[in-house]
Design an enzyme around this catalytic site. Structure first.
Site, short mmCIF file in Angstrom:
data_model
loop_
_atom_site.label_atom_id
_atom_site.label_comp_id
_atom_site.label_asym_id
_atom_site.label_seq_id
_atom_site.Cartn_x
_atom_site.Cartn_y
_atom_site.Cartn_z
N ASP A 120 75.64 68.20 8.85
CA ASP A 120 76.25 68.13 10.18
C ASP A 120 76.09 69.40 10.99
OD1 ASP A 120 78.43 69.33 8.43
OD2 ASP A 120 79.36 69.47 10.39
N ASP A 123 75.51 74.35 7.41
CA ASP A 123 75.62 74.44 5.96
C ASP A 123 74.82 73.31 5.32
OD1 ASP A 123 77.18 72.20 6.46
OD2 ASP A 123 79.07 73.29 6.28
N TYR A 271 87.12 69.44 8.33
CA TYR A 271 87.20 68.27 9.19
C TYR A 271 88.44 67.45 8.86
CZ TYR A 271 82.52 69.47 10.70
OH TYR A 271 81.44 70.13 11.24
N GLU A 511 77.05 78.53 15.69
CA GLU A 511 76.64 77.43 14.81
C GLU A 511 76.34 76.17 15.60
OE1 GLU A 511 77.95 75.48 10.52
OE2 GLU A 511 79.47 76.50 11.74
#
Length: 534
Positions: A120, A123, A271, A511
């Protein structure tokens, strides 16, 4: 007689089609401030850099390699229908084969395949909640503006399919959704390429004993939205997607609970579902209504809408809270399809839209001095792209129905909404105080040190030897530019003062993420077409 029928149908249908095309893209006059077509191409290409699994021959991001090829193999689906009804298993038992052989066969038929999907962000995790939302929004981009994409349409479809194929795997077993692959704490303790990944690929799921209404309903929404993308180009695949969406939504609604309640040690703080699951139920029902036209989902929305928060004043739309998107989506049924029973959703949608219109009595949105919509310091650009998409999409619906929005008595036209959205996209592409494009590879000045493992470490082709878990941290804290340019990646963006340090260790601002790009694809398609670039 047949000719007369055809002429009659053309007379009836063409005005509606022409109105839809006009509503989708009103041409702009004058030179375009940006090359939106180039940005569109790159925004879709980004998804190829995020792919997990066995990469296809058509892979264009050549510095990436295969990864996560054993994802899912760490668990067995003990309640798999294959185990209960397999004729092979019954046959071997009748022959009284050894227990060792039966055990081997059990393992074979019950293995879970979770290879594929997307990482996503920066990472090597596959978080199912933001992944599903990313696919819902990418599919919505194609559903609303795919007709304007021309040569990029097939690439956009490919990006949706890579995600929807994975979601089919993650929902292959009834009353179960596999919602995460990877141990986030262990993964984040390493800085390594996905191709070298040796951290545990632990699999987490929701089921009747560990409910996850939010992530399951979002997954149902993604599958339903994707079915619309393939309805004409691959009807069989579309039917499979929508059938799965129905089943998953039924599971989500029947076994209620927030997934981060029971899975908190594994999904939080990354999340967590902060907004609960009511928004996803409304969102999922809205997508199933759009995909199926089944009155069951219309009744569900009518009966449950208020309980599920249809009129709540939460004006932040992103991977956690879907209320605003659901309001816009349901309002279309009233504005475009003339479903009178949903008339109140025009008011709900207007309320959200008015909260973003500067200079009106209803404006509740903070903007930087440079003009950027600012919701949160962490990955703020996701709210910029998602809000811009909703503004353009709602403008399309309003234009079709020849309607405006009243924001505290001020009439706001579709053109005004488009202008607000374009201003946000232009800021993202470089029209800002720093003159910085926040899309990697677009423009002369863009982020060079993004927070992304695969991009920041040398590729396998350049450095065939394995780079271990802790070895990569040298790159994390290095000041040199990333060796692999992740073209199309949009980073978290500047701070409230319009400043961006371009530091790899600053994950809040540096990011990229799939849920930043997904709604941007639709916005860029609209802008590229409206300026005659497509």
């Amino acid at each position: 007689m047949a000719l007369l029928r055809c002429l009659f149908l053309l007379a009836v249908l063409l005005p509606h089609r022409n109105a839809a095309v006009a509503a989708a893209a009103s041409p702009h006059h004058g030179p375009a401030p940006h090359d939106y077509r180039d940005a569109l191409t790159k925004s879709i290409l980004f998804f190829e850099g995020q792919r997990s699994g066995k990469l296809p021959p058509s892979q264009r991001v050549s510095w990436r390699g295969d990864s996560g090829l054993s994802d899912g193999s760490s668990i067995k689906a003990r309640n798999s229908p294959l185990l209960r009804v397999s004729p092979f298993r019954r046959h071997w038992r009748r022959l009284s084969l050894s227990l060792a052989m039966v055990s081997w066969l059990d393992a074979f038929v019950s293995q879970v395949d979770l290879v594929g999907g997307y990482y996503d962000a920066g990472d090597n995790m596959k978080f199912g909640f933001p992944l599903a939302f990313s696919m819902t929004m990418l599919a919505w981009s194609v559903v609303e503006f795919g007709g304007l994409m021309k040569g990029e349409l097939q690439h956009a479809r490919d990006a949706v399919r890579w995600g929807s194929d994975y979601l089919l795997k993650a929902t292959a077993h009834p009353d179960t959704v596999y919602v995460q692959v990877g141990d986030a704490n262990r993964d984040h303790a390493c800085w390594e390429r996905p191709e070298d990944m040796d951290t545990p690929r632990t699999v987490y799921k929701v089921d009747p004993s560990t409910p996850g209404t939010d992530v399951a309903a979002e997954t149902a929404a993604a599958l339903a939205a994707a079915s619309l993308v393939f309805r004409k180009s691959d009807p069989a695949y579309a039917s499979r997607l929508v059938a799965r969406a129905k089943r998953v939504f039924e599971f989500a609604d029947k076994h209620r609970g927030t997934y981060s309640t029971r899975l908190s040690p594994y999904v939080c703080p990354y999340y967590c579902s902060y907004s609960g699951y009511q928004d996803e139920l409304l969102w999922g029902a809205a997508w199933l209504h759009r995909a199926t036209k089944n009155p069951t989902y219309l009744s569900y929305i009518q009966m449950n809408g208020q309980v599920l928060g249809a009129d709540e004043q939460d004006n932040t739309f992103g991977w956690d809270n879907k209320h605003a998107g659901a309001r816009i989506l349901i309002a279309k049924a009233f504005l475009v399809q003339k479903v009178a029973a949903l008339h109140e959703y025009k008011g709900h949608a207007d309320s959200f839209i008015c909260s973003m219109v500067p200079g009106t009595p209803t404006d509740q949105t903070q903007y930087t001095r440079g003009g950027l919509l600012f919701k949160l310091s962490d990955s703020n650009m996701q709210y910029v792209t998602s809000s811009s998409f909703l503004l353009l999409t709602y403008a399309k619906y309003l234009a079709f129905s020849k309607t405006t929005v009243s924001c505290g008595g001020a009439a706001v036209t579709p053109a005004r909404l488009r202008a607000i959205a374009r201003r946000q996209v232009d800021y993202l592409l470089g029209s800002n105080p720093m003159g910085m494009s926040y899309m990697v590879g677009y423009g002369a000045k863009y982020p060079r040190r993004i927070h992304h493992r695969a991009s920041s470490l040398p590729s396998v082709a350049a450095h065939p030897a394995r780079i271990g878990c802790s070895q990569g941290f040298t790159a994390l804290y290095s000041g040199v530019a990333n060796p692999n340019v992740l073209v199309g990646a949009v980073v978290g963006g500047p701070n409230l003062q319009d400043q961006f340090p371009d530091q790899r260790s600053d994950h809040e601002h540096s990011e990229p993420a799939t849920y930043i790009n997904a709604p941007l694809v639709g916005a860029l398609a609209y802008l590229a077409h409206s300026y005659g670039q497509l």
